[in-house]
Design a protein around this motif. Structure first.
Motif, PDB file in Angstrom:
ATOM      1  N   MET A  47      -2.616  19.969  -1.176  1.00  0.00           N
ATOM      2  CA  MET A  47      -3.024  19.043  -0.149  1.00  0.00           C
ATOM      3  C   MET A  47      -1.777  18.360   0.410  1.00  0.00           C
ATOM      4  O   MET A  47      -0.842  18.063  -0.324  1.00  0.00           O
ATOM      5  N   ASN A  48      -1.797  18.101   1.693  1.00  0.00           N
ATOM      6  CA  ASN A  48      -0.689  17.431   2.364  1.00  0.00           C
ATOM      7  C   ASN A  48      -0.455  16.060   1.708  1.00  0.00           C
ATOM      8  O   ASN A  48      -1.396  15.286   1.540  1.00  0.00           O
ATOM      9  N   PRO A  49       0.801  15.742   1.332  1.00  0.00           N
ATOM     10  CA  PRO A  49       1.079  14.469   0.656  1.00  0.00           C
ATOM     11  C   PRO A  49       0.686  13.244   1.483  1.00  0.00           C
ATOM     12  O   PRO A  49       0.266  12.231   0.927  1.00  0.00           O
ATOM     13  N   SER A  50       0.810  13.336   2.807  1.00  0.00           N
ATOM     14  CA  SER A  50       0.424  12.193   3.647  1.00  0.00           C
ATOM     15  C   SER A  50      -1.078  11.953   3.587  1.00  0.00           C
ATOM     16  O   SER A  50      -1.539  10.813   3.470  1.00  0.00           O
ATOM     17  N   ILE A  51      -1.852  13.017   3.645  1.00  0.00           N
ATOM     18  CA  ILE A  51      -3.308  12.893   3.573  1.00  0.00           C
ATOM     19  C   ILE A  51      -3.709  12.373   2.199  1.00  0.00           C
ATOM     20  O   ILE A  51      -4.584  11.511   2.072  1.00  0.00           O
ATOM     21  N   LYS A  52      -3.059  12.882   1.170  1.00  0.00           N
ATOM     22  CA  LYS A  52      -3.334  12.443  -0.189  1.00  0.00           C
ATOM     23  C   LYS A  52      -3.067  10.941  -0.335  1.00  0.00           C
ATOM     24  O   LYS A  52      -3.847  10.212  -0.943  1.00  0.00           O
ATOM     25  N   GLY A  53      -1.974  10.471   0.253  1.00  0.00           N
ATOM     26  CA  GLY A  53      -1.632   9.046   0.200  1.00  0.00           C
ATOM     27  C   GLY A  53      -2.638   8.187   0.939  1.00  0.00           C
ATOM     28  O   GLY A  53      -3.048   7.122   0.448  1.00  0.00           O
ATOM     29  N   VAL A  54      -3.044   8.631   2.109  1.00  0.00           N
ATOM     30  CA  VAL A  54      -4.035   7.880   2.892  1.00  0.00           C
ATOM     31  C   VAL A  54      -5.358   7.809   2.141  1.00  0.00           C
ATOM     32  O   VAL A  54      -5.998   6.750   2.082  1.00  0.00           O
ATOM     33  N   LEU A  55      -5.776   8.914   1.560  1.00  0.00           N
ATOM     34  CA  LEU A  55      -7.019   8.922   0.783  1.00  0.00           C
ATOM     35  C   LEU A  55      -6.925   8.001  -0.431  1.00  0.00           C
ATOM     36  O   LEU A  55      -7.870   7.289  -0.752  1.00  0.00           O
ATOM     37  N   TYR A  56      -5.778   8.017  -1.090  1.00  0.00           N
ATOM     38  CA  TYR A  56      -5.569   7.174  -2.265  1.00  0.00           C
ATOM     39  C   TYR A  56      -5.704   5.696  -1.906  1.00  0.00           C
ATOM     40  O   TYR A  56      -6.425   4.941  -2.567  1.00  0.00           O
ATOM     41  N   VAL A  57      -5.039   5.294  -0.839  1.00  0.00           N
ATOM     42  CA  VAL A  57      -5.104   3.901  -0.407  1.00  0.00           C
ATOM     43  C   VAL A  57      -6.526   3.555   0.041  1.00  0.00           C
ATOM     44  O   VAL A  57      -7.040   2.475  -0.281  1.00  0.00           O
ATOM     45  N   SER A  58      -7.166   4.456   0.748  1.00  0.00           N
ATOM     46  CA  SER A  58      -8.530   4.208   1.231  1.00  0.00           C
ATOM     47  C   SER A  58      -9.503   3.989   0.082  1.00  0.00           C
ATOM     48  O   SER A  58     -10.350   3.087   0.138  1.00  0.00           O
ATOM     49  N   VAL A  59      -9.382   4.788  -0.955  1.00  0.00           N
ATOM     50  CA  VAL A  59     -10.257   4.632  -2.119  1.00  0.00           C
ATOM     51  C   VAL A  59     -10.018   3.278  -2.781  1.00  0.00           C
ATOM     52  O   VAL A  59     -10.968   2.584  -3.153  1.00  0.00           O
ATOM     53  N   TRP A  60      -8.764   2.866  -2.907  1.00  0.00           N
ATOM     54  CA  TRP A  60      -8.471   1.573  -3.515  1.00  0.00           C
ATOM     55  C   TRP A  60      -8.984   0.421  -2.673  1.00  0.00           C
ATOM     56  O   TRP A  60      -9.462  -0.584  -3.210  1.00  0.00           O
ATOM     57  N   VAL A  61      -8.923   0.543  -1.353  1.00  0.00           N
ATOM     58  CA  VAL A  61      -9.459  -0.515  -0.485  1.00  0.00           C
ATOM     59  C   VAL A  61     -10.972  -0.618  -0.673  1.00  0.00           C
ATOM     60  O   VAL A  61     -11.519  -1.724  -0.763  1.00  0.00           O
ATOM     61  N   MET A  62     -11.641   0.526  -0.757  1.00  0.00           N
ATOM     62  CA  MET A  62     -13.092   0.504  -0.974  1.00  0.00           C
ATOM     63  C   MET A  62     -13.434  -0.083  -2.345  1.00  0.00           C
ATOM     64  O   MET A  62     -14.394  -0.861  -2.471  1.00  0.00           O
ATOM     65  N   LEU A  63     -12.675   0.287  -3.375  1.00  0.00           N
ATOM     66  CA  LEU A  63     -12.915  -0.268  -4.711  1.00  0.00           C
ATOM     67  C   LEU A  63     -12.696  -1.777  -4.725  1.00  0.00           C
ATOM     68  O   LEU A  63     -13.490  -2.527  -5.301  1.00  0.00           O
ATOM     69  N   TRP A  64     -11.613  -2.228  -4.095  1.00  0.00           N
ATOM     70  CA  TRP A  64     -11.321  -3.657  -4.035  1.00  0.00           C
ATOM     71  C   TRP A  64     -12.444  -4.402  -3.316  1.00  0.00           C
ATOM     72  O   TRP A  64     -12.944  -5.408  -3.812  1.00  0.00           O
ATOM     73  N   GLY A  65     -12.834  -3.907  -2.161  1.00  0.00           N
ATOM     74  CA  GLY A  65     -13.871  -4.575  -1.391  1.00  0.00           C
ATOM     75  C   GLY A  65     -15.197  -4.635  -2.116  1.00  0.00           C
ATOM     76  O   GLY A  65     -15.893  -5.665  -2.110  1.00  0.00           O
TER      77      GLY A  65
END
Length: 69
Positions: free
Chosen positions: A1-19
């Motif tokens: 998987m593209n590292p940029s996409i992987k990073g965006v997904l990682y941050v997105s999941v953490w934002v959803m978990l935090w919220g």
């Protein structure tokens, strides 16, 4: 998987978990009358959960953001 996409997904999941976690804690505290809506207690709840999410995300990032090289 593209590292940029992987990073965006990682941050997105953490934002959803935090919220989600902060909102659930906020709901419980509001229902129990620990503080009222719009007070500093509510901001402290969301900020403290945000700090915890950032710390956990940084600690776990090496495990999830490994390059496939």
């Amino acid at each position: 998987m593209n590292p940029s996409i992987k990073g965006v997904l990682y941050v997105s999941v953490w934002v959803m978990l935090w919220g989600t976690a902060a909102s659930l804690a906020d709901f419980v505290l509001l229902e129990r009358g620990a503080y009222a809506m719009g007070t500093p207690g509510q901001a402290i709840t969301f900020v403290s959960y945000g700090i915890a999410a950032v710390v956990l995300a940084l600690k776990l990032s090496s495990r999830f953001l490994k390059t496939d090289a």
